[in-house]
Design an enzyme around this catalytic site. Structure first.
Site, PDB file in Angstrom:
ATOM      1  N   GLU A 186       0.881  -1.183   0.001  1.00  0.00           N
ATOM      2  CA  GLU A 186       0.043  -0.049   0.055  1.00  0.00           C
ATOM      3  C   GLU A 186       1.228   1.158   0.004  1.00  0.00           C
ATOM      4  O   GLU A 186       1.995   1.214   0.694  1.00  0.00           O
ATOM      5  CB  GLU A 186      -1.070  -0.055   1.368  1.00  0.00           C
ATOM      6  N   GLU A 290     -10.057   6.065   2.522  1.00  0.00           N
ATOM      7  CA  GLU A 290     -10.177   5.309   3.851  1.00  0.00           C
ATOM      8  C   GLU A 290     -10.052   6.099   5.019  1.00  0.00           C
ATOM      9  O   GLU A 290      -9.298   6.852   5.142  1.00  0.00           O
ATOM     10  CB  GLU A 290      -9.415   4.079   3.980  1.00  0.00           C
TER      11      GLU A 290
END
Length: 380
Positions: A186, A290
């Protein structure tokens, strides 16, 4: 040295000694300096970085730079040596070292668990840190298949994070494996309670249980670039209805390792030996935002995602991802077609996503995402 959190004068010192590191090892700290943001940057000998303490990297053959870049990368042009972090105002790291942002106190970034497609099963479950997984909220686009990488141009903002322990991010996930053993790499930007937008990377090879970490907080990611400090603030973030700041994030496989590029800078790589399911290829790519909602007082957090404005507000007001691409198994970048993507907004009244395709304007497949969190539309 007295700690000045918002010092305007950069404090430098040469540290010709070895200190106990944050990683259970001794680091060869060549030079240190304090930044305008109050961070301390340690310039650490390349071969003494945390990565090489990992048992799986004991006989690792170091790759100092990628041998090639997959063809047809549709990235926004940038200067070859573009510096996008504020710490460069206060100093540079010497050759054969890498910059490591020193952790202050016991602060560690919250781990975010990528379960966006598994909400039904996890609505009343707890992750390994005791968090209610239903409190991880997303506005993302995703693509399934077999891949050797992903790319996007990401609009960088500094959304408000309301409560300590909460976070707001915009990032790319490169994923493979079943739920309980998922492998991920990520990268993107994240804002914690300190209200600073910071470049970060993360990885796990066992479903976020016992492997992986942010940045260089544990052995794993091998950094090769002396100009990029993972976890350090990004300078010149976007402003509402004004200047827009972008960074290009690219993760791609080269000579068996997974490289990270930020703008035109190869930053380093995740060795494939760290992974099981990602050792060969990825099976899912995800782009988007997120947040973690701690629901203090039983109401929805005011933590913002993206710019803090809904996608419907458009350019200059809402945060975006542009030029979504994937790397196929022949190591060629391909434009993602909008019709191939799925989208997921866990609470559209709080944070949403608006997918579009621009075939002539230079944005490619793109989307706006985000929202304000708690509001009349998003009470809980």
């Amino acid at each position: 040295m007295k700690y000045l959190r918002y010092a305007t004068l950069c404090f430098s010192m040469v540290c010709n000694f070895r200190r106990s590191g944050e990683y259970g090892q001794k680091q060869n700290q060549v030079k240190s300096f304090q930044t305008e943001d109050g961070d301390i940057i340690d310039c650490v000998d390349f071969y003494q970085q945390p990565a090489f303490d990992h048992p799986l990297l004991k006989n690792h053959i170091i790759q100092m730079k990628p041998s090639s870049i997959p063809s047809d990368l549709n990235a926004n042009p940038s200067e070859p040596d573009q510096l996008f972090q504020n710490w460069h105002k206060c100093g540079q790291c010497p050759e054969a070292t890498i910059p490591i942002r020193r952790q202050q106190g016991n602060h560690r970034p919250r781990d975010l668990y990528h379960f966006k497609q598994r909400r039904a099963r996890l609505n009343h479950s707890l992750d390994s840190a005791g968090d209610d997984l239903s409190e991880h909220e997303y506005a993302t686009a995703y693509l399934g298949g077999n891949f050797h990488g992903a790319h996007a141009t990401i609009n960088v903002w500094q959304p408000t994070v309301s409560n300590n322990g909460e976070v707001s991010i915009g990032q790319i996930w490169v994923v493979a494996g079943p739920d309980d053993k998922v492998n991920t790499m990520e990268a993107g930007w994240r804002v914690d309670y300190d209200q600073k937008s910071k470049l970060f990377v993360y990885w796990t090879s066992d479903g976020y249980q016992s492997t992986g970490c942010h940045n260089l907080e544990c052995p794993g990611f091998v950094q090769t670039n002396k100009k990029v400090a993972l976890g350090s603030p990004i300078g010149g973030v976007s402003s509402y209805n004004s200047k827009q700041t972008n960074i290009g994030i690219t993760i791609y496989k080269n000579n068996g390792n997974w490289w990270l590029k930020v703008n035109d800078q190869p930053v380093g790589y995740w060795p494939s030996s760290l992974f099981t399911y990602l050792a060969n290829s990825a099976t899912e790519l995800t782009w988007g935002g997120e947040i973690y909602n701690s629901k203090i007082g039983g109401v929805h957090t005011k933590t913002q995602m993206g710019s803090g404005h809904f996608p419907s507000e458009g350019y200059g007001k809402a945060s975006y991802f542009r030029n979504l691409q994937y790397v196929d198994l022949n190591d060629i970048f391909r434009d993602v077609e909008a019709g191939e993507l799925g989208t997921d907004a866990t609470k559209p009244s709080c944070y949403n996503i608006n997918l579009q395709s621009d075939t002539s304007g230079g944005s490619g497949t793109n989307f706006y995402f985000g929202g304000p969190g708690y509001s009349d539309k998003c009470p809980k």
